[in-house]
Design a protein around this motif. Structure first.
Motif: not given
Length: 114
Positions: A39-56, A58-64, A84-88
């Motif tokens: 996922l990190r490779r596909q998203v690009g220049s995101i840092t590990e810390r930010v990706l973890i934060q965003q995934l958390r 999105m999980e809390t929101a019920g998207l992931v 999440g599929h619906g939002l996509n």
């Protein structure tokens, strides 16, 4: 917990999306589950810390959905929920608009924006 009020549907959708990375994460997960590194490779220049934060968030929101496989070495996969599929699906026309107007958008003098 106080319930948040929204002025319109777009306000509610943007509240769930928030920020630059969540749309890119949704796009990366559209074809199926991915492990964190993939996922990190596909998203690009995101840092590990930010990706973890965003995934958390999105999980809390019920998207992931985060699936933990108890094995050695540990394995965690992320996938989209139906929500999440619906939002996509809703974001697809926005992505198409961006593709159509990419040259015009790239020419905007972003450094002069207030």
């Amino acid at each position: 917990m106080k319930k948040r009020e929204f002025t319109c549907g777009l306000d509610a959708a943007i509240a769930v999306m928030g920020g630059k990375w969540k749309g890119l994460i949704l796009f990366a997960l559209q074809d199926g589950p991915l492990r964190f590194g993939e996922l990190r490779r596909q998203v690009g220049s995101i840092t590990e810390r930010v990706l973890i934060q965003q995934l958390r968030e999105m999980e809390t929101a019920g998207l992931v959905h985060r699936e933990v496989y108890h094995q050695v070495p540990p394995k965690v996969e992320y996938s989209l929920t139906d929500f999440g599929h619906g939002l996509n699906t809703a974001l697809a026309p926005l992505g198409e608009w961006g593709e159509t107007h990419m040259d015009e958008i790239a020419a905007i003098p972003w450094d002069r924006m207030p």
